[in-house]
Design an enzyme around this catalytic site. Structure first.
Site, PDB file in Angstrom:
ATOM      1  N   SER A  91      45.359  52.516  33.981  1.00  0.00           N
ATOM      2  CA  SER A  91      45.748  51.153  33.621  1.00  0.00           C
ATOM      3  C   SER A  91      46.813  50.640  34.577  1.00  0.00           C
ATOM      4  O   SER A  91      47.948  51.138  34.598  1.00  0.00           O
ATOM      5  CB  SER A  91      46.272  51.120  32.185  1.00  0.00           C
ATOM      6  OG  SER A  91      46.740  49.834  31.878  1.00  0.00           O
ATOM      7  N   HIS A 139      41.570  49.804  35.494  1.00  0.00           N
ATOM      8  CA  HIS A 139      41.652  49.077  34.218  1.00  0.00           C
ATOM      9  C   HIS A 139      42.766  48.048  34.329  1.00  0.00           C
ATOM     10  O   HIS A 139      43.928  48.403  34.574  1.00  0.00           O
ATOM     11  CB  HIS A 139      41.923  50.048  33.064  1.00  0.00           C
ATOM     12  CG  HIS A 139      41.872  49.380  31.720  1.00  0.00           C
ATOM     13  ND1 HIS A 139      40.692  49.164  31.041  1.00  0.00           N
ATOM     14  CD2 HIS A 139      42.864  48.864  30.933  1.00  0.00           C
ATOM     15  CE1 HIS A 139      40.951  48.553  29.895  1.00  0.00           C
ATOM     16  NE2 HIS A 139      42.260  48.356  29.806  1.00  0.00           N
ATOM     17  N   ASP A 195      44.679  44.885  32.508  1.00  0.00           N
ATOM     18  CA  ASP A 195      44.944  44.155  31.270  1.00  0.00           C
ATOM     19  C   ASP A 195      45.436  42.746  31.564  1.00  0.00           C
ATOM     20  O   ASP A 195      46.382  42.561  32.327  1.00  0.00           O
ATOM     21  CB  ASP A 195      46.007  44.881  30.441  1.00  0.00           C
ATOM     22  CG  ASP A 195      45.501  46.190  29.860  1.00  0.00           C
ATOM     23  OD1 ASP A 195      44.439  46.164  29.213  1.00  0.00           O
ATOM     24  OD2 ASP A 195      46.147  47.231  30.058  1.00  0.00           O
ATOM     25  N   MET A 210      47.001  39.485  29.630  1.00  0.00           N
ATOM     26  CA  MET A 210      47.611  39.049  28.374  1.00  0.00           C
ATOM     27  C   MET A 210      48.175  37.644  28.539  1.00  0.00           C
ATOM     28  O   MET A 210      48.725  37.306  29.586  1.00  0.00           O
ATOM     29  CB  MET A 210      48.740  39.991  27.978  1.00  0.00           C
ATOM     30  CG  MET A 210      48.370  41.454  27.982  1.00  0.00           C
ATOM     31  SD  MET A 210      49.754  42.466  27.468  1.00  0.00           S
ATOM     32  CE  MET A 210      49.252  44.063  28.088  1.00  0.00           C
ATOM     33  N   HIS A 234      40.244  43.725  31.111  1.00  0.00           N
ATOM     34  CA  HIS A 234      40.368  43.672  29.647  1.00  0.00           C
ATOM     35  C   HIS A 234      41.177  42.431  29.271  1.00  0.00           C
ATOM     36  O   HIS A 234      42.376  42.364  29.533  1.00  0.00           O
ATOM     37  CB  HIS A 234      41.061  44.968  29.184  1.00  0.00           C
ATOM     38  CG  HIS A 234      41.366  45.027  27.727  1.00  0.00           C
ATOM     39  ND1 HIS A 234      42.191  46.006  27.207  1.00  0.00           N
ATOM     40  CD2 HIS A 234      40.980  44.263  26.680  1.00  0.00           C
ATOM     41  CE1 HIS A 234      42.295  45.821  25.895  1.00  0.00           C
ATOM     42  NE2 HIS A 234      41.578  44.775  25.552  1.00  0.00           N
ATOM     43  N   MET A 267      43.084  40.235  26.841  1.00  0.00           N
ATOM     44  CA  MET A 267      43.769  40.121  25.549  1.00  0.00           C
ATOM     45  C   MET A 267      44.297  38.695  25.473  1.00  0.00           C
ATOM     46  O   MET A 267      45.502  38.447  25.541  1.00  0.00           O
ATOM     47  CB  MET A 267      44.902  41.134  25.457  1.00  0.00           C
ATOM     48  CG  MET A 267      44.441  42.562  25.549  1.00  0.00           C
ATOM     49  SD  MET A 267      45.794  43.720  25.295  1.00  0.00           S
ATOM     50  CE  MET A 267      45.519  44.826  26.653  1.00  0.00           C
ATOM     51  N   MET A 306      40.919  50.107  20.771  1.00  0.00           N
ATOM     52  CA  MET A 306      42.364  50.142  20.972  1.00  0.00           C
ATOM     53  C   MET A 306      42.950  51.250  20.098  1.00  0.00           C
ATOM     54  O   MET A 306      42.822  51.229  18.877  1.00  0.00           O
ATOM     55  CB  MET A 306      42.989  48.794  20.601  1.00  0.00           C
ATOM     56  CG  MET A 306      42.573  47.640  21.498  1.00  0.00           C
ATOM     57  SD  MET A 306      42.932  47.912  23.253  1.00  0.00           S
ATOM     58  CE  MET A 306      44.721  48.116  23.217  1.00  0.00           C
ATOM     59  N   ASP A 358      41.616  53.095  24.763  1.00  0.00           N
ATOM     60  CA  ASP A 358      42.729  52.458  25.470  1.00  0.00           C
ATOM     61  C   ASP A 358      44.005  52.548  24.637  1.00  0.00           C
ATOM     62  O   ASP A 358      44.121  51.888  23.606  1.00  0.00           O
ATOM     63  CB  ASP A 358      42.365  50.995  25.740  1.00  0.00           C
ATOM     64  CG  ASP A 358      43.417  50.272  26.584  1.00  0.00           C
ATOM     65  OD1 ASP A 358      44.419  50.907  26.970  1.00  0.00           O
ATOM     66  OD2 ASP A 358      43.224  49.071  26.854  1.00  0.00           O
TER      67      ASP A 358
END
Length: 218
Positions: A8, A33, A35, A37, A66, A68, A137, A175
């Site tokens: 990540s 990976h 993220d 947000m 990913h 979010m 998650m 994750d």
């Protein structure tokens, strides 16, 4: 199938991001990976489009992005344009999940769905055949470095059962809080992809740590 390791990037050193991207390139990791947000769906803000585009310039492996964020449909084309290979949206953020999955696939990306710790596996029954990746998650989304939620093992077993009974080809990704203590147990339960952030980047030798996760056998 041999399991996959997806470090990540959220846990990387942002002041030395290219260095850490090159480390992943030269390691036994399979995916990046990433993220995203928005400070609304989760109480934190992370990478925007320019940073992902910069990572893509150097990354030599699959970009597992990913989201979010709220209303992810607005940005599907943008994430394709900055280099996402897999685009994962949260079940909890999508009013019309089937439509969102079709829109992702229409852009030539693999479509993933993430479930928060409190969301039951059963919500995916009607779309599981349309999903390429389910991200469970194993911490509450929003911040790195949290403790692993033990109920995750039960959810993996339930999800594996749903995938097999429906004839889906979806991979199961875990994750949050993944480390050398729980990796084997996660794989035994049925996980295919392990996301590891703090465990990798805060270790003395991230390349060796990735190799250790990759070599876990069941």
């Amino acid at each position: 199938m041999e399991h996959l390791i997806a470090p990540s990037v959220l846990a990387a050193d942002f002041a030395n991001l290219q260095r850490d991207v090159e480390m992943i390139n030269h390691s036994e990791a399979d995916w990046f990976h990433i993220d995203v947000m928005d400070g609304l769906f989760v109480p934190n803000i992370s990478f925007g489009m320019p940073v992902i585009k910069a990572i893509k310039k150097h990354a030599q492996k699959t970009m597992d992005v990913h989201l979010m964020i709220e209303n992810p449909d607005r940005y599907i084309v943008d994430f394709k344009n900055v280099g996402a290979d897999i685009l994962t949206v949260h079940y909890e953020a999508c009013t019309h999940l089937h439509r969102t999955l079709q829109a992702i696939k229409a852009e030539g990306m693999q479509a993933g769905v993430a479930l928060n710790p409190h969301t039951p596996i059963a919500v995916l029954e009607d779309v599981i055949r349309d999903i390429d990746l389910v991200c469970l998650m194993s911490v509450n989304p929003g911040f790195g470095g949290q403790s692993f939620i033990e109920n995750t093992y039960k959810k993996i077993i339930q999800l594996k059962d749903l995938i097999e009974k429906s004839g889906s080809t979806a991979k199961i990704e875990i994750d949050g809080g993944v480390n050398d203590k729980n990796a084997g147990k996660l794989l035994v339960a049925g996980a295919d992809v392990l996301v590891a952030g703090s465990f990798v980047f805060k270790s003395d030798n991230p390349t060796e740590t990735i190799a250790g996760l990759k070599s876990v056998s069941i």
